[in-house]
Design an enzyme around this catalytic site. Structure first.
Site, short mmCIF file in Angstrom:
data_model
loop_
_atom_site.label_atom_id
_atom_site.label_comp_id
_atom_site.label_asym_id
_atom_site.label_seq_id
_atom_site.Cartn_x
_atom_site.Cartn_y
_atom_site.Cartn_z
N GLU A 239 22.83 20.71 54.08
CA GLU A 239 22.76 21.45 53.17
C GLU A 239 21.66 20.62 52.14
O GLU A 239 20.63 21.13 51.64
CB GLU A 239 23.90 21.64 52.36
CG GLU A 239 24.76 22.85 52.98
CD GLU A 239 25.91 23.22 52.27
OE1 GLU A 239 25.49 23.72 51.20
OE2 GLU A 239 27.04 23.08 52.76
N HIS A 255 37.39 12.56 75.42
CA HIS A 255 37.68 13.25 76.44
C HIS A 255 36.74 14.36 76.98
O HIS A 255 36.94 15.24 77.71
CB HIS A 255 38.88 13.96 76.08
CG HIS A 255 40.18 13.11 75.91
ND1 HIS A 255 40.94 12.42 76.89
CD2 HIS A 255 40.48 12.17 74.60
CE1 HIS A 255 41.84 11.68 76.33
NE2 HIS A 255 41.12 11.52 74.96
N LYS A 349 24.39 35.78 52.44
CA LYS A 349 25.31 36.37 51.59
C LYS A 349 24.77 37.68 51.19
O LYS A 349 25.61 38.54 50.97
CB LYS A 349 25.71 35.54 50.38
CG LYS A 349 26.44 34.29 50.92
CD LYS A 349 27.08 33.61 49.67
CE LYS A 349 27.99 32.23 50.00
NZ LYS A 349 28.34 31.51 49.19
O1 PA5 Z 1 27.42 24.57 49.54
C1 PA5 Z 1 27.40 25.72 49.51
O2 PA5 Z 1 26.56 26.34 48.67
C2 PA5 Z 1 28.14 26.44 50.42
O3 PA5 Z 1 28.81 25.89 51.74
C3 PA5 Z 1 29.25 27.26 49.67
O4 PA5 Z 1 30.27 26.30 49.39
C4 PA5 Z 1 29.95 28.20 50.64
O5 PA5 Z 1 29.15 29.42 50.83
C5 PA5 Z 1 31.16 28.91 49.77
O6 PA5 Z 1 30.94 29.33 48.33
P1 PA5 Z 1 31.85 29.03 47.19
O7 PA5 Z 1 31.92 27.40 47.40
O8 PA5 Z 1 31.26 29.38 46.15
O9 PA5 Z 1 33.23 29.62 47.45
#
Ligand code: PA5
Length: 358
Positions: A239, A255, A349
């Site tokens: 990310e 394994h 999303k």
């Molecule tokens: O880092 C991110 O933006 C995502 O991994 C979010 O954490 C994930 O989509 C879930 O969203 P939230 O943390 O708002 O529940």
């Protein structure tokens, strides 16, 4: 000049200041502690739960992973981590359900919350707002309200630390105060050592980012806290650095995956293997790590061992996680990438939200 030591360039690239958020991690943990201390747990304080289900996806999902692994040796009730739409069948009204969603709007988590409510479970909601906050208010559930304005992964301290502390206050888990103090002290030190002003030569996080460079990272941890931390490294590299990354855990990887490195050397010779190594690990795991490295060394551009610091599991987990978090930000900057935006997650999303309009 090395880009990681060019403060002007960093400011320009990191327009939303993800590095600043990471540099402030120690203060985030202190604030999280204050938030936890103020949570009104009145409605569930003296309930004896038969299990705890921690829900959450992505950056918020780390909370469940790490709490389960930190507590599994001492806890007397099961902790179940749920990373999808449905609660397992065995979660009933005697369980505490802990939905963690930074935005409060993550559909998988909200779906499992509805199931928890229909089964009569108590909720401890951890969020900065959104739908989850509304659900908590409407149902009179406990809420851990963390500050808004962060990326979920940048708020890991708020989410994870406040949740584990509330579970401690509820006496569901035991977490010695000395472990908390040790973890905070170690993070304080690391925040100083990894600051942008500390030049690459003396800055371990910058050194690791530079060693990864433009190779393909693979992260190995060990079952338990270091498997959650290895997964967190992978997610942060995905990310923040917008880089593909694989991860696996000992002993399971011995394994299967160990054999898989036999082919495609032309491709894997651009891979870097990062192994999280705890010197206090049991002997058989140490032998596995040493032998595995010997067996697969020639298939990688390089192998980096990250020494795990700290005595308590909490200090080990938090400090090794923090190193990975900040390495991923430096890796982004090294490759001239803004660590903050996660456009593809937003597109997905938005596409799913269209289904609600039909
Ligand atoms: O880092 C991110 O933006 C995502 O991994 C979010 O954490 C994930 O989509 C879930 O969203 P939230 O943390 O708002 O529940």
């Amino acid at each position: 000049m090395n880009i990681l030591d060019d403060l002007e360039k960093i400011k320009e690239l990191d327009s939303e200041d993800m590095l600043g958020i990471e540099e402030n991690f120690y203060n985030q943990l202190l604030e999280a502690k204050k938030i936890a201390e103020k949570v009104n747990v009145g409605s569930i304080e003296s309930t004896a739960f038969s299990g705890v289900a921690i829900l959450g996806m992505g950056g918020s999902g780390f909370t469940g992973d790490i709490i389960r692994n930190l507590t599994k040796d001492d806890i007397s009730v099961p902790i179940e981590v749920v990373k999808s739409y449905d609660l397992p069948g065995f979660v009933n009204s005697s369980w505490l359900v802990v939905p963690v969603s930074y935005s409060g709007n993550t559909e998988e988590t909200l779906s499992a919350v509805q199931q928890a409510l229909s089964r009569g479970c108590n909720l401890l909601c951890v969020t900065s707002g959104g739908e989850l906050e509304k659900i908590a208010e409407d149902n009179g559930s406990c809420i851990v309200k963390v500050p808004s304005g962060y990326q979920p992964r940048g708020a890991a301290g708020y989410l994870f630390f406040s949740t584990i502390l509330v579970l401690k206050f509820l006496k569901i888990i035991s977490l010695p105060d000395s472990d908390i103090e040790e973890a905070l002290e170690l993070i304080k030190e690391k925040c100083t050592q990894y600051r942008r002003e500390v030049k690459t030569q003396k800055n371990y996080a910058k050194i690791i980012a530079a060693a990864i460079g433009d190779s393909f990272p693979v992260i190995y941890g060990t079952e338990g806290i270091l498997s959650s931390v290895a997964f967190r490294w992978k997610c942060e590299i995905n990310e923040n650095s917008k880089t593909p990354c694989f991860w696996a855990e000992f002993p399971e990887l011995n394994h299967n995956e160990t054999v898989g490195w036999e082919r495609l050397k032309g491709i894997t010779s651009r891979f870097v293997l990062i192994v999280l190594v705890d010197k206090q690990e049991q002997e058989r795991i140490k032998v596995r790590i040493r032998t595995t490295i010997k067996l697969i060394r020639d298939n990688f551009a390089k192998i980096i061992e990250i020494p795990v610091e700290g005595k308590s599991k909490l200090a080990k987990a938090l400090s090794t996680m923090y190193t990975g978090d900040i390495v991923s930000v430096y890796l982004a900057l090294l490759n001239e990438i803004n660590p903050t935006p996660v456009k593809k997650i937003e597109i997905l999303k938005a596409e799913l939200a269209k289904l609600n309009e039909k």
